[in-house]
Design a protein around this motif. Sequence first.
Motif, PDB file in Angstrom:
ATOM      1  N   VAL A  53      47.541  24.933  11.814  1.00  0.00           N
ATOM      2  CA  VAL A  53      46.085  24.973  11.885  1.00  0.00           C
ATOM      3  C   VAL A  53      45.508  25.363  10.526  1.00  0.00           C
ATOM      4  N   ASN A  54      45.954  26.506   9.987  1.00  0.00           N
ATOM      5  CA  ASN A  54      45.402  27.008   8.728  1.00  0.00           C
ATOM      6  C   ASN A  54      46.162  26.438   7.528  1.00  0.00           C
ATOM      7  N   MET A  55      45.507  25.513   6.804  1.00  0.00           N
ATOM      8  CA  MET A  55      46.115  24.908   5.623  1.00  0.00           C
ATOM      9  C   MET A  55      45.039  24.712   4.565  1.00  0.00           C
ATOM     10  N   PRO A  56      45.456  24.661   3.292  1.00  0.00           N
ATOM     11  CA  PRO A  56      44.470  24.372   2.231  1.00  0.00           C
ATOM     12  C   PRO A  56      44.015  22.907   2.310  1.00  0.00           C
ATOM     13  N   ASN A  57      42.960  22.570   1.592  1.00  0.00           N
ATOM     14  CA  ASN A  57      42.402  21.206   1.490  1.00  0.00           C
ATOM     15  C   ASN A  57      41.796  20.673   2.784  1.00  0.00           C
TER      16      ASN A  57
END
Length: 121
Positions: A53-57
């Motif tokens: 769920v939590n990712m950069p970009n």
Amino acid sequence: MKTILIVDDSISIRQVVGLTLRANGYEVIEACDGKDALAKLTGQKINLIISDVNMPNMDGITMLKEIKQLPAYRFTPVIMLTTEGSEQKKEEGKAAGAKAWVVKPFKPEQMLLAVQKLILA
């Protein structure tokens, strides 16, 4: 052979999930975030997507909403694999179209069970 796309900014998670899936006869494509995943959806058959769920970009839920706009992948089942256990996030994921929610740390067998259920469905 069934193909699964793994989307996670953690290389070690991609490796663990990838090894488990490959050992069970699946083909695996890896992406490091939502943008990378969308770039890799080029029309080939993907049987399942497993995403953090939590990712950069681009986070997993935004990516999921984008995938549901793509005719070729609209019905591809998605498992969210995340440290995020809050009901609110789960609801958000479900509303965006996630079929299952597996919380990290996870047991590979537990994830495999979810995969097998969704690929047969």
